[in-house]
Motif scaffolding. Structure first.
Motif, PDB file in Angstrom:
ATOM      1  N   ILE A  41     -23.492   7.915 -31.109  1.00 26.52           N
ATOM      2  CA  ILE A  41     -22.170   8.496 -30.835  1.00 26.52           C
ATOM      3  C   ILE A  41     -22.283  10.022 -30.727  1.00 26.52           C
ATOM      4  CG2 ILE A  41     -20.909   6.627 -31.959  1.00 26.52           C
ATOM      5  CD1 ILE A  41     -20.387   8.533 -34.305  1.00 26.52           C
ATOM      6  N   LYS A  42     -21.463  10.570 -29.850  1.00 29.54           N
ATOM      7  CA  LYS A  42     -21.498  12.011 -29.598  1.00 29.54           C
ATOM      8  C   LYS A  42     -20.259  12.669 -30.187  1.00 29.54           C
ATOM      9  CE  LYS A  42     -24.172  11.523 -25.332  1.00 29.54           C
ATOM     10  NZ  LYS A  42     -24.162  11.706 -23.866  1.00 29.54           N
ATOM     11  N   ILE A  43     -20.470  13.779 -30.906  1.00 26.97           N
ATOM     12  CA  ILE A  43     -19.366  14.498 -31.548  1.00 26.97           C
ATOM     13  C   ILE A  43     -19.428  15.974 -31.173  1.00 26.97           C
ATOM     14  CG2 ILE A  43     -18.255  15.103 -33.734  1.00 26.97           C
ATOM     15  CD1 ILE A  43     -19.754  12.770 -35.023  1.00 26.97           C
ATOM     16  N   ARG A  44     -18.277  16.511 -30.798  1.00 28.41           N
ATOM     17  CA  ARG A  44     -18.112  17.956 -30.663  1.00 28.41           C
ATOM     18  C   ARG A  44     -16.916  18.361 -31.526  1.00 28.41           C
ATOM     19  NH1 ARG A  44     -17.187  20.521 -25.213  1.00 28.41           N
ATOM     20  NH2 ARG A  44     -15.560  18.928 -24.992  1.00 28.41           N
ATOM     21  N   ALA A  45     -16.781  19.640 -31.783  1.00 31.03           N
ATOM     22  CA  ALA A  45     -15.635  20.139 -32.544  1.00 31.03           C
ATOM     23  C   ALA A  45     -15.048  21.349 -31.828  1.00 31.03           C
ATOM     24  CB  ALA A  45     -16.052  20.513 -33.965  1.00 31.03           C
ATOM     25  N   ILE A  46     -13.759  21.557 -32.047  1.00 29.57           N
ATOM     26  CA  ILE A  46     -13.098  22.741 -31.479  1.00 29.57           C
ATOM     27  C   ILE A  46     -12.246  23.383 -32.565  1.00 29.57           C
ATOM     28  CG2 ILE A  46     -11.188  21.334 -30.547  1.00 29.57           C
ATOM     29  CD1 ILE A  46     -11.039  23.442 -28.236  1.00 29.57           C
ATOM     30  N   HIS A  47     -12.378  24.695 -32.701  1.00 28.20           N
ATOM     31  CA  HIS A  47     -11.594  25.451 -33.687  1.00 28.20           C
ATOM     32  C   HIS A  47     -10.725  26.461 -32.945  1.00 28.20           C
ATOM     33  CE1 HIS A  47     -10.638  27.562 -37.442  1.00 28.20           C
ATOM     34  NE2 HIS A  47     -10.793  28.682 -36.756  1.00 28.20           N
ATOM     35  N   ILE A  48      -9.419  26.411 -33.210  1.00 28.44           N
ATOM     36  CA  ILE A  48      -8.480  27.352 -32.596  1.00 28.44           C
ATOM     37  C   ILE A  48      -8.103  28.398 -33.645  1.00 28.44           C
ATOM     38  CG2 ILE A  48      -6.319  27.637 -31.357  1.00 28.44           C
ATOM     39  CD1 ILE A  48      -8.289  25.807 -29.926  1.00 28.44           C
ATOM     40  N   ASN A  49      -8.452  29.639 -33.374  1.00 27.30           N
ATOM     41  CA  ASN A  49      -8.124  30.743 -34.273  1.00 27.30           C
ATOM     42  C   ASN A  49      -6.765  31.312 -33.872  1.00 27.30           C
ATOM     43  OD1 ASN A  49      -7.995  32.974 -35.907  1.00 27.30           O
ATOM     44  ND2 ASN A  49      -9.715  34.054 -34.967  1.00 27.30           N
ATOM     45  N   HIS A  50      -5.765  31.151 -34.752  1.00 28.38           N
ATOM     46  CA  HIS A  50      -4.408  31.608 -34.436  1.00 28.38           C
ATOM     47  C   HIS A  50      -4.215  33.105 -34.682  1.00 28.38           C
ATOM     48  CE1 HIS A  50      -3.971  27.255 -35.172  1.00 28.38           C
ATOM     49  NE2 HIS A  50      -3.045  27.322 -34.232  1.00 28.38           N
ATOM     50  N   ASN A  51      -5.181  33.741 -35.342  1.00 28.75           N
ATOM     51  CA  ASN A  51      -5.129  35.195 -35.585  1.00 28.75           C
ATOM     52  C   ASN A  51      -3.837  35.634 -36.272  1.00 28.75           C
ATOM     53  OD1 ASN A  51      -7.650  36.423 -34.253  1.00 28.75           O
ATOM     54  ND2 ASN A  51      -6.870  35.049 -32.670  1.00 28.75           N
ATOM     55  N   LEU A  52      -3.381  34.842 -37.237  1.00 27.84           N
ATOM     56  CA  LEU A  52      -2.151  35.173 -37.949  1.00 27.84           C
ATOM     57  C   LEU A  52      -2.416  35.833 -39.302  1.00 27.84           C
ATOM     58  CD1 LEU A  52       0.007  31.989 -37.242  1.00 27.84           C
ATOM     59  CD2 LEU A  52       0.205  34.233 -36.158  1.00 27.84           C
ATOM     60  N   THR A  53      -3.669  35.839 -39.746  1.00 23.37           N
ATOM     61  CA  THR A  53      -4.010  36.402 -41.045  1.00 23.37           C
ATOM     62  C   THR A  53      -5.354  37.109 -40.970  1.00 23.37           C
ATOM     63  OG1 THR A  53      -4.626  35.825 -43.325  1.00 23.37           O
ATOM     64  CG2 THR A  53      -4.902  34.126 -41.670  1.00 23.37           C
ATOM     65  N   PHE A  54      -5.592  38.040 -41.889  1.00 30.52           N
ATOM     66  CA  PHE A  54      -6.864  38.762 -41.889  1.00 30.52           C
ATOM     67  C   PHE A  54      -8.018  37.855 -42.339  1.00 30.52           C
ATOM     68  CE2 PHE A  54      -4.815  39.514 -45.990  1.00 30.52           C
ATOM     69  CZ  PHE A  54      -5.822  39.224 -46.907  1.00 30.52           C
ATOM     70  N   HIS A  55      -7.684  36.627 -42.830  1.00 28.43           N
ATOM     71  CA  HIS A  55      -8.721  35.669 -43.210  1.00 28.43           C
ATOM     72  C   HIS A  55      -9.250  34.879 -42.005  1.00 28.43           C
ATOM     73  CE1 HIS A  55      -8.313  36.240 -47.494  1.00 28.43           C
ATOM     74  NE2 HIS A  55      -7.005  36.009 -47.447  1.00 28.43           N
ATOM     75  N   SER A  56      -8.620  35.058 -40.847  1.00 30.68           N
ATOM     76  CA  SER A  56      -8.949  34.235 -39.671  1.00 30.68           C
ATOM     77  C   SER A  56     -10.433  34.267 -39.327  1.00 30.68           C
ATOM     78  CB  SER A  56      -8.127  34.689 -38.464  1.00 30.68           C
ATOM     79  OG  SER A  56      -6.759  34.455 -38.668  1.00 30.68           O
ATOM     80  N   LYS A  57     -11.026  35.457 -39.353  1.00 30.27           N
ATOM     81  CA  LYS A  57     -12.444  35.580 -38.992  1.00 30.27           C
ATOM     82  C   LYS A  57     -13.335  34.850 -39.998  1.00 30.27           C
ATOM     83  CE  LYS A  57     -12.016  39.915 -36.413  1.00 30.27           C
ATOM     84  NZ  LYS A  57     -12.408  41.349 -36.320  1.00 30.27           N
ATOM     85  N   GLU A  58     -12.932  34.881 -41.280  1.00 30.52           N
ATOM     86  CA  GLU A  58     -13.696  34.158 -42.300  1.00 30.52           C
ATOM     87  C   GLU A  58     -13.645  32.657 -42.027  1.00 30.52           C
ATOM     88  OE1 GLU A  58     -12.342  35.124 -46.227  1.00 30.52           O
ATOM     89  OE2 GLU A  58     -12.085  37.255 -45.723  1.00 30.52           O
ATOM     90  N   TRP A  59     -12.481  32.159 -41.601  1.00 25.06           N
ATOM     91  CA  TRP A  59     -12.337  30.728 -41.325  1.00 25.06           C
ATOM     92  C   TRP A  59     -13.186  30.324 -40.117  1.00 25.06           C
ATOM     93  CZ3 TRP A  59      -6.250  30.793 -41.711  1.00 25.06           C
ATOM     94  CH2 TRP A  59      -5.900  31.076 -43.035  1.00 25.06           C
ATOM     95  N   VAL A  60     -13.207  31.195 -39.115  1.00 26.13           N
ATOM     96  CA  VAL A  60     -14.045  30.927 -37.943  1.00 26.13           C
ATOM     97  C   VAL A  60     -15.517  30.818 -38.373  1.00 26.13           C
ATOM     98  CG1 VAL A  60     -14.941  31.897 -35.780  1.00 26.13           C
ATOM     99  CG2 VAL A  60     -12.477  31.994 -36.260  1.00 26.13           C
TER     100      VAL A  60
END
Length: 441
Positions: A41-60
């Motif tokens: 099975i093949k898996i990919r992931a997608i992360h959408i950064n909403h840029n609403l908090t200064f923690h966003s880059k850490e979450w990315v």
């Protein structure tokens, strides 16, 4: 549940909507666990950064690290919006799904971590908006959007169950502190409403889910019945014949209108909009030209039919000069292009000193070939059954200021001033366009 999905769609690939939060983290790791047994099975992931908090880059970075460790391809996309915008949650959801949809492969299924608590929150949001059975149905386990599929494996699972599994497996996930901000409607319901109801009635979530399932079943049944009936009212061009709708029970007529719009793969209009369509379109004057705007689309009536059209910028004041007819002339609004070839319509040839130009508006009387009397161009459009919203999208050919032809519709009688002819083809799908993609707006 996930094993069942993999067995059913074993020839498919999967794209996981990965926020890095608890729900999507459990989803990702459960898939990884099964992938050890079913490595193909093949898996990919997608992360959408909403840029609403200064923690966003850490979450990315957290999502990048997790996917790197488990060798999962990860797509990172960014959304930028004004935090003070009205309906921020809805706008972010629309932007998020629009981006994800574009990244989905045709043979790929989107998986999200929505669970029973999310479903119950959605139910309350629908109640707040005054939704009917369709809105109260909430999210479906499987949703078809255009040509692509979304599956939500955890809809029958509580947040508490997912949390217990995550702690047992020692998983690491992101805690979004904005989820505690009760200024957002969903957070208010999550923090202030549901805990009170669950404390009073421990089985409230399950009963809420059951009510939504009943609404889904009723909606599906109604949809099937309407789908059979609607074919009696849709014309060959996709328009809806409203002549007979006027004489039927209002509830059935509005249901048929809703179903017709649902076939256009857009977000369903509100109850208020459907009522406006019913009263303004069906019962306005016969010579009226009513219009209901639905975001980037319009519902228009022409004669005895309703048309669903994509709103196009007006071209009334545009001029295009065709200086070299050896090259094709591209038209605006994705209307195609003009080319000189042997397959086109024969037209009077311009003189060497005449400038060939294209316009999209003309208001005078004209004499067309085969006639002996001038008529207003509006009357000719009506005679040719060209609806008002298409008239300023049809290229009008001029030599200097001399009107020659509405390409593809009629040719102006030029009294044999130009004896030589040439042929022009308008290459387009103007009268048969169908938008096959899904619009989240």
């Amino acid at each position: 549940m996930i094993e069942t999905i993999i067995n059913k769609y074993k020839n498919k690939s999967f794209l996981i909507s990965y926020s890095g939060g608890l729900d999507s983290t459990v989803l990702l790791h459960q898939f990884l666990k099964i992938k050890k047994k079913v490595p193909q099975i093949k898996i990919r992931a997608i992360h959408i950064n909403h840029n609403l908090t200064f923690h966003s880059k850490e979450w990315v970075q957290h999502c990048k690290n997790t996917c790197l460790i488990h060798k999962i391809p990860l797509i990172i996309e960014n959304i930028h919006v004004d935090k003070n915008e009205k309906n921020l949650e809805e706008k972010l959801r629309i932007k998020r799904y629009t981006i994800i949809y574009k990244h989905l492969f045709l043979n790929e299924i989107l998986l999200t971590g929505h669970h029973m608590n999310d479903q119950c929150e959605t139910f309350f949001l629908s109640l707040k908006r005054g939704s009917g059975p369709t809105g109260l149905s909430g999210m479906s386990f499987k949703t078809i959007l255009g040509s692509k599929t979304i599956i939500r494996p955890f809809l029958n699972t509580t947040k508490k169950t997912l949390s217990s599994w995550a702690y047992h497996k020692n998983l690491k996930w992101i805690e979004d502190f904005s989820n505690s901000n009760i200024n957002y409607d969903r957070n208010f319901i999550r923090k202030k409403i549901i805990p009170v109801l669950e404390k009073k009635w421990p089985f409230f979530l399950n009963n809420c889910l059951r009510a939504m399932n009943i609404c889904q079943e009723e909606t599906a049944l109604l949809k099937n019945l309407l789908h059979e009936k609607i074919n009696n009212y849709i014309k060959f061009d996709g328009s809806l014949n409203v002549k007979t709708l006027k004489n039927m029970q209002k509830e059935l007529a509005t249901a048929l209108i809703r179903h017709w719009i649902s076939l256009k793969t857009i977000k369903m209009p509100s109850y208020k909009n459907i009522q406006c369509i019913y009263y303004q379109m069906l019962f306005s004057r016969k010579d009226a030209n009513p219009k209901i705007i639905l975001k980037t689309n319009e519902i228009r009536r022409y004669k005895d039919s309703l048309y669903f059209i994509k709103t196009q910028p007006s071209l009334k004041n545009q001029f295009l000069f065709w200086h070299d007819v050896n090259y094709r002339l591209t038209l605006p609004n994705t209307l195609g292009y003009l080319v000189q070839d042997k397959n086109g319509v024969a037209l009077p040839k311009p003189k060497n000193n005449q400038l060939i130009n294209i316009r999209f508006q003309y208001e005078d009387n004209i004499l067309i070939l085969g006639r002996n009397k001038k008529r207003k161009i509006k009357k000719i459009w009506q005679e040719k059954n060209i609806p008002p919203w298409l008239r300023n999208q049809i290229p009008l050919l001029f030599y200097n200021n001399i009107f020659v032809s509405a390409l593809g519709v009629f040719v102006v009688n030029m009294n044999n001033i130009h004896k030589e002819t040439w042929t022009i083809t308008w290459k387009n799908d103007f009268f048969s366009k169908e938008n096959c993609s899904f619009s989240f707006y």
